[in-house]
Design a protein around this motif. Structure first.
Motif, short mmCIF file in Angstrom:
data_model
loop_
_atom_site.label_atom_id
_atom_site.label_comp_id
_atom_site.label_asym_id
_atom_site.label_seq_id
_atom_site.Cartn_x
_atom_site.Cartn_y
_atom_site.Cartn_z
N THR A 34 -12.58 18.52 -21.31
CA THR A 34 -13.78 18.03 -21.98
C THR A 34 -14.99 18.86 -21.56
OG1 THR A 34 -15.21 16.09 -22.35
CG2 THR A 34 -14.20 16.29 -20.18
N ASP A 35 -15.97 18.91 -22.43
CA ASP A 35 -17.23 19.58 -22.09
C ASP A 35 -18.22 18.61 -21.46
OD1 ASP A 35 -16.37 22.05 -23.05
OD2 ASP A 35 -16.99 21.57 -25.10
N GLU A 36 -17.88 17.33 -21.45
CA GLU A 36 -18.77 16.31 -20.89
C GLU A 36 -18.91 16.50 -19.38
OE1 GLU A 36 -20.53 14.45 -22.72
OE2 GLU A 36 -19.48 14.51 -24.63
N LYS A 37 -20.05 16.10 -18.84
CA LYS A 37 -20.32 16.28 -17.40
C LYS A 37 -20.46 14.96 -16.65
CE LYS A 37 -20.58 20.74 -17.96
NZ LYS A 37 -19.27 21.26 -18.22
N GLU A 38 -20.92 13.91 -17.33
CA GLU A 38 -21.12 12.61 -16.70
C GLU A 38 -19.79 11.84 -16.71
OE1 GLU A 38 -23.96 11.70 -15.17
OE2 GLU A 38 -24.62 13.72 -15.70
N PRO A 39 -19.48 11.13 -15.62
CA PRO A 39 -18.17 10.47 -15.53
C PRO A 39 -17.88 9.47 -16.65
CG PRO A 39 -19.63 9.73 -13.77
CD PRO A 39 -20.30 10.88 -14.44
N ASP A 40 -18.88 8.70 -17.07
CA ASP A 40 -18.64 7.74 -18.15
C ASP A 40 -18.30 8.47 -19.45
OD1 ASP A 40 -21.30 8.68 -18.18
OD2 ASP A 40 -22.02 6.89 -19.23
N LYS A 41 -18.98 9.55 -19.72
CA LYS A 41 -18.74 10.32 -20.95
C LYS A 41 -17.41 11.07 -20.87
CE LYS A 41 -23.55 10.84 -22.42
NZ LYS A 41 -23.96 9.64 -21.75
N ILE A 42 -17.05 11.55 -19.68
CA ILE A 42 -15.77 12.25 -19.49
C ILE A 42 -14.61 11.32 -19.84
CG2 ILE A 42 -14.18 13.20 -17.75
CD1 ILE A 42 -16.73 14.31 -16.32
N VAL A 43 -14.59 10.12 -19.23
CA VAL A 43 -13.45 9.22 -19.45
C VAL A 43 -13.40 8.69 -20.88
CG1 VAL A 43 -13.15 8.61 -17.02
CG2 VAL A 43 -14.65 7.20 -18.45
N MET A 44 -14.56 8.49 -21.49
CA MET A 44 -14.55 8.04 -22.88
C MET A 44 -14.02 9.14 -23.79
SD MET A 44 -17.80 5.45 -23.38
CE MET A 44 -19.08 6.63 -23.03
N ASP A 45 -14.47 10.38 -23.56
CA ASP A 45 -14.01 11.50 -24.38
C ASP A 45 -12.50 11.70 -24.24
OD1 ASP A 45 -14.31 13.74 -26.14
OD2 ASP A 45 -14.30 15.08 -24.41
N LEU A 46 -12.00 11.68 -23.00
CA LEU A 46 -10.57 11.91 -22.78
C LEU A 46 -9.72 10.75 -23.29
CD1 LEU A 46 -10.61 13.69 -19.30
CD2 LEU A 46 -10.36 14.72 -21.58
N SER A 47 -10.22 9.52 -23.18
CA SER A 47 -9.46 8.39 -23.72
C SER A 47 -9.38 8.48 -25.25
CB SER A 47 -10.04 7.04 -23.28
OG SER A 47 -11.25 6.73 -23.95
N ARG A 48 -10.47 8.94 -25.88
CA ARG A 48 -10.47 9.16 -27.34
C ARG A 48 -9.44 10.22 -27.72
NH1 ARG A 48 -16.13 8.16 -27.26
NH2 ARG A 48 -16.55 10.30 -26.62
N LYS A 49 -9.43 11.31 -26.96
CA LYS A 49 -8.49 12.40 -27.27
C LYS A 49 -7.05 11.92 -27.15
CE LYS A 49 -11.48 16.27 -26.21
NZ LYS A 49 -11.78 17.44 -25.38
N LYS A 50 -6.76 11.15 -26.10
CA LYS A 50 -5.39 10.66 -25.90
C LYS A 50 -4.98 9.71 -27.02
CE LYS A 50 -5.45 11.02 -20.85
NZ LYS A 50 -5.43 10.24 -19.58
N ALA A 51 -5.85 8.77 -27.35
CA ALA A 51 -5.53 7.81 -28.42
C ALA A 51 -5.42 8.52 -29.77
CB ALA A 51 -6.59 6.71 -28.47
N SER A 52 -6.31 9.46 -30.04
CA SER A 52 -6.29 10.20 -31.31
C SER A 52 -5.04 11.04 -31.46
CB SER A 52 -7.54 11.08 -31.44
OG SER A 52 -8.70 10.29 -31.48
N PHE A 53 -4.59 11.64 -30.36
CA PHE A 53 -3.38 12.47 -30.38
C PHE A 53 -2.19 11.64 -30.88
CE2 PHE A 53 0.46 14.26 -28.58
CZ PHE A 53 0.31 15.62 -28.75
N VAL A 54 -2.07 10.42 -30.34
CA VAL A 54 -0.97 9.54 -30.74
C VAL A 54 -1.20 9.02 -32.17
CG1 VAL A 54 0.13 7.31 -30.27
CG2 VAL A 54 -0.29 8.93 -28.40
N ALA A 55 -2.44 8.67 -32.50
CA ALA A 55 -2.76 8.15 -33.83
C ALA A 55 -2.36 9.13 -34.93
CB ALA A 55 -4.24 7.82 -33.94
#
Length: 191
Positions: A34-55
């Motif tokens: 992820t290009d995000e730097k803040e921890p809350d934004k990092i985990v939200m971005d990565l959780s989106r990517k994981k869910a989207s990959f499966v979707a």
């Protein structure tokens, strides 16, 4: 409607199973970058990517859950250790101090074409650890594949002094937050 957990994490599977959720598992192979730097934004971005990959691989009435967890200490994001030396350095840095555990959770409804992403934060204090204690903990092998190099639900419970917030968030899936998302956003009760 079928619930799919986009994670192979045994801890996340156990948390969902413990509350009687009927679900299947489809591990996400999304690149955890992820290009995000803040921890809350990092985990939200990565959780989106994981869910989207499966979707993208499914079609029909599916509800997909993606999650990602990081440890944040002194302005630095600690992910999973590369090896024993990396685990030692992480645990040494956390020794005697407070840090934060962030988990991002994404729920995607294919039928509704809707995605919701939120995060949870828990403060954790690790006991003052001697090098000998750290080495002993590492030899248990529990550090492998764990953000911050410890697992609060296992031997890590012996090195955690206290927590403020959601215990299950530290394990890897803030189930109370997930319940709220299901109820508020998708009108589904897990009770």
């Amino acid at each position: 409607m079928e619930i799919v957990l986009a994670s192979g994490s045994p801890r996340r599977k156990e948390i969902l199973s413990n509350i009687g959720v009927d679900f299947s598992v489809m591990t996400s192979d999304a690149e955890e970058v992820t290009d995000e730097k803040e921890p809350d934004k990092i985990v939200m971005d990565l959780s989106r990517k994981k869910a989207s990959f499966v979707a993208e691989k499914l079609n029909g009435d599916f509800l997909i859950i993606g999650a990602d967890t990081v440890v944040f200490a002194d302005g630095i994001v600690l992910g999973k250790p590369k090896d024993k030396s990396d685990a030692f350095n992480m645990l040494k840095a956390l020794s005697g101090r407070w840090h934060q555990v962030y988990t991002g959770v994404t729920v995607i409804s294919l039928k509704q074409n809707k995605m919701v992403t939120e995060y949870e934060k828990t403060d954790v204090r690790i006991k003052n650890l001697s090098d000998e204690m750290i080495f002993s903990y590492i030899e248990k092998g529990e550090y492998i594949d764990k953000a911050g190099s410890y697992a609060i639900q296992g031997y890590g419970s012996l090195i955690v002094d206290k927590i403020n917030g959601d215990y299950f968030n530290v394990v890897g899936l803030p189930i109370s937050k997930l319940y709220d998302i299901f109820l508020k956003e998708f009108n589904i009760s897990l009770l």
